[in-house]
Design an enzyme around this catalytic site. Structure first.
Site, mmCIF file in Angstrom:
data_model
loop_
_atom_site.group_PDB
_atom_site.id
_atom_site.type_symbol
_atom_site.label_atom_id
_atom_site.label_comp_id
_atom_site.label_asym_id
_atom_site.label_seq_id
_atom_site.Cartn_x
_atom_site.Cartn_y
_atom_site.Cartn_z
ATOM 1 N N ASP A 39 -33.932 0.312 24.396
ATOM 2 C CA ASP A 39 -34.668 0.168 23.978
ATOM 3 C C ASP A 39 -35.287 0.679 26.010
ATOM 4 O O ASP A 39 -34.604 0.929 26.360
ATOM 5 C CB ASP A 39 -35.502 -0.768 23.747
ATOM 6 C CG ASP A 39 -36.752 -1.616 23.736
ATOM 7 O OD1 ASP A 39 -37.572 -0.877 24.005
ATOM 8 O OD2 ASP A 39 -36.493 -1.984 21.926
ATOM 9 N N ASP A 65 -34.677 6.218 25.701
ATOM 10 C CA ASP A 65 -36.825 6.501 25.504
ATOM 11 C C ASP A 65 -36.210 7.579 23.666
ATOM 12 O O ASP A 65 -35.560 8.689 23.974
ATOM 13 C CB ASP A 65 -37.262 7.044 26.306
ATOM 14 C CG ASP A 65 -38.484 8.305 25.415
ATOM 15 O OD1 ASP A 65 -38.675 8.273 24.640
ATOM 16 O OD2 ASP A 65 -38.888 8.615 26.441
ATOM 17 N N VAL A 66 -36.460 6.873 22.692
ATOM 18 C CA VAL A 66 -36.122 7.440 21.221
ATOM 19 C C VAL A 66 -36.525 8.908 21.378
ATOM 20 O O VAL A 66 -35.898 9.892 20.495
ATOM 21 C CB VAL A 66 -36.584 6.661 20.362
ATOM 22 C CG1 VAL A 66 -35.608 5.613 20.269
ATOM 23 C CG2 VAL A 66 -37.679 6.848 19.954
ATOM 24 N N ASN A 92 -34.283 2.335 14.450
ATOM 25 C CA ASN A 92 -35.489 1.113 13.981
ATOM 26 C C ASN A 92 -36.922 1.484 14.843
ATOM 27 O O ASN A 92 -38.239 0.987 14.104
ATOM 28 C CB ASN A 92 -35.383 -0.318 13.934
ATOM 29 C CG ASN A 92 -36.427 -1.353 14.393
ATOM 30 O OD1 ASN A 92 -36.677 -1.582 13.253
ATOM 31 N ND2 ASN A 92 -36.657 -1.859 15.967
ATOM 32 N N TYR A 161 -49.658 6.367 10.214
ATOM 33 C CA TYR A 161 -47.994 5.949 10.568
ATOM 34 C C TYR A 161 -47.270 5.987 8.744
ATOM 35 O O TYR A 161 -46.274 6.813 9.164
ATOM 36 C CB TYR A 161 -48.431 4.531 10.071
ATOM 37 C CG TYR A 161 -47.168 3.330 10.410
ATOM 38 C CD1 TYR A 161 -46.436 3.123 11.248
ATOM 39 C CD2 TYR A 161 -47.545 2.601 9.239
ATOM 40 C CE1 TYR A 161 -45.073 2.205 11.300
ATOM 41 C CE2 TYR A 161 -46.456 1.946 9.191
ATOM 42 C CZ TYR A 161 -45.155 2.151 10.587
ATOM 43 O OH TYR A 161 -44.232 1.363 10.253
ATOM 44 N N LYS A 165 -44.266 7.920 8.295
ATOM 45 C CA LYS A 165 -42.931 6.462 7.697
ATOM 46 C C LYS A 165 -42.038 7.216 6.544
ATOM 47 O O LYS A 165 -41.561 7.560 6.409
ATOM 48 C CB LYS A 165 -43.278 4.915 7.225
ATOM 49 C CG LYS A 165 -43.579 4.842 8.371
ATOM 50 C CD LYS A 165 -42.073 3.854 9.263
ATOM 51 C CE LYS A 165 -41.487 3.463 10.190
ATOM 52 N NZ LYS A 165 -40.509 3.529 11.370
ATOM 53 N N VAL A 196 -44.114 -7.989 8.109
ATOM 54 C CA VAL A 196 -43.529 -8.749 8.694
ATOM 55 C C VAL A 196 -45.275 -9.643 9.455
ATOM 56 O O VAL A 196 -44.578 -8.564 11.217
ATOM 57 C CB VAL A 196 -42.333 -8.421 9.099
ATOM 58 C CG1 VAL A 196 -41.763 -10.216 9.504
ATOM 59 C CG2 VAL A 196 -41.824 -8.362 8.185
ATOM 60 N N THR A 198 -44.702 -9.713 12.617
ATOM 61 C CA THR A 198 -44.429 -9.825 14.466
ATOM 62 C C THR A 198 -45.228 -9.442 15.203
ATOM 63 O O THR A 198 -46.609 -8.942 14.294
ATOM 64 C CB THR A 198 -42.824 -8.916 14.581
ATOM 65 O OG1 THR A 198 -44.142 -7.943 13.728
ATOM 66 C CG2 THR A 198 -41.433 -8.578 13.731
#
Length: 267
Positions: A39, A65-66, A92, A161, A165, A196, A198
């Site tokens: 992360d 950093d992805v 993720n 988004y 995805k 969800v 979150t």
């Protein structure tokens, strides 16, 4: 019957400092895996790893950093070097920025493309290189990409988004085909989580109200629940258990698949 036992395996979870990623890391550790959280949130990521270690599991943290190709190379090398292998990658890490198409901000779309699509693709790249025969780990493995129910429905305010995805879904299927054709011994699947509550999910509910799509957060959430045959929002455990399944030998003949974990919302 094959169990979901992941003992002896090492899993890397991106975006694992909080939210769904943290829940997935915890579930993988509970199934017996050594878990490394990757992360950009270093303090929070280390705290999450420490909390997992307190349960008796083996866990660690690596800053990543992805969107950084070199960063991926270093992170995977660190995981293999410290833990002796890499068997599971959970891609993720992701961002969601709400906005109406009439007000589209190119910078927001580029950000989602960078993190959600490029970040996932780079993860697949470096997992393949490590897991395939002759790689640093070399024992094959499982990659689980996190897509979204947004890839399968038309919900207002999340066009960018949804597009990214959807790209994760297509990327997953091509990656599975390449891995099979080239004999990598790596299965590649994706999960479509439903909404969800979150931090990200709650922010989405607030954002769709802010752009004028719903009069209140309660009505926004009610609209999601109303479209969901199961009649509720998702829970972190719902998504985490699906990831453990796909990472395990119980899913040994499953690759190139997208698993909806959305209470039927996207059917």
């Amino acid at each position: 019957m094959v169990s979901y036992d992941l003992s002896g395996r090492t899993a890397l979870v991106t975006g694992g400092a909080q939210g769904l990623g943290a829940g997935m890391a915890e579930a993988l550790a509970k199934a017996g895996a050594t878990v490394v959280i990757a992360d950009v949130q270093e303090e929070l990521g280390r705290a999450t790893a420490d909390a997992i270690k307190q349960t008796g599991a083996t866990a660690g943290f690596v800053r990543l950093d992805v969107t950084d190709d070199a960063g991926w190379e270093q992170a995977v090398a660190a995981v293999v070097g410290e833990h002796g292998g890499l068997d599971v990658l959970v891609n993720n890490a992701g961002v969601e920025i709400t906005g109406l198409l009439a007000d589209l901000d190119p910078a927001h779309v580029r950000k989602m493309l960078e993190v959600n699509v490029l970040g996932t693709a780079l993860g697949v790249k470096h997992a393949f290189r490590a897991m395939r025969p002759g790689g640093a780990a070399g024992n094959g493995g499982s990659i689980v990409n996190i897509s979204s129910v947004a890839a399968t429905i038309a919900f207002p305010g999340i066009a960018g988004y949804s597009a990214t995805k959807s790209a994760v879904d297509r990327l997953t299927r091509v990656a599975a085909m390449e891995a099979g054709k080239l004999g990598y011994g790596v299965r590649v699947n994706c999960v479509y989580p439903g909404l969800v509550p979150t931090q990200m999910g709650n922010q989405l509910a607030n954002d769709v109200v802010e752009v004028g799509l719903f009069p209140s957060v309660e009505e926004a959430i009610g609209a999601v629940v109303g479209q969901t045959p199961a009649g509720r929002l998702g829970e972190v455990a719902d998504m985490a258990d699906a990831v453990v399944f796909l990472a395990s030998d119980a899913a040994r003949f499953i690759t190139g698949a997208g698993l909806p974990v959305d209470g039927g919302m996207g059917m």
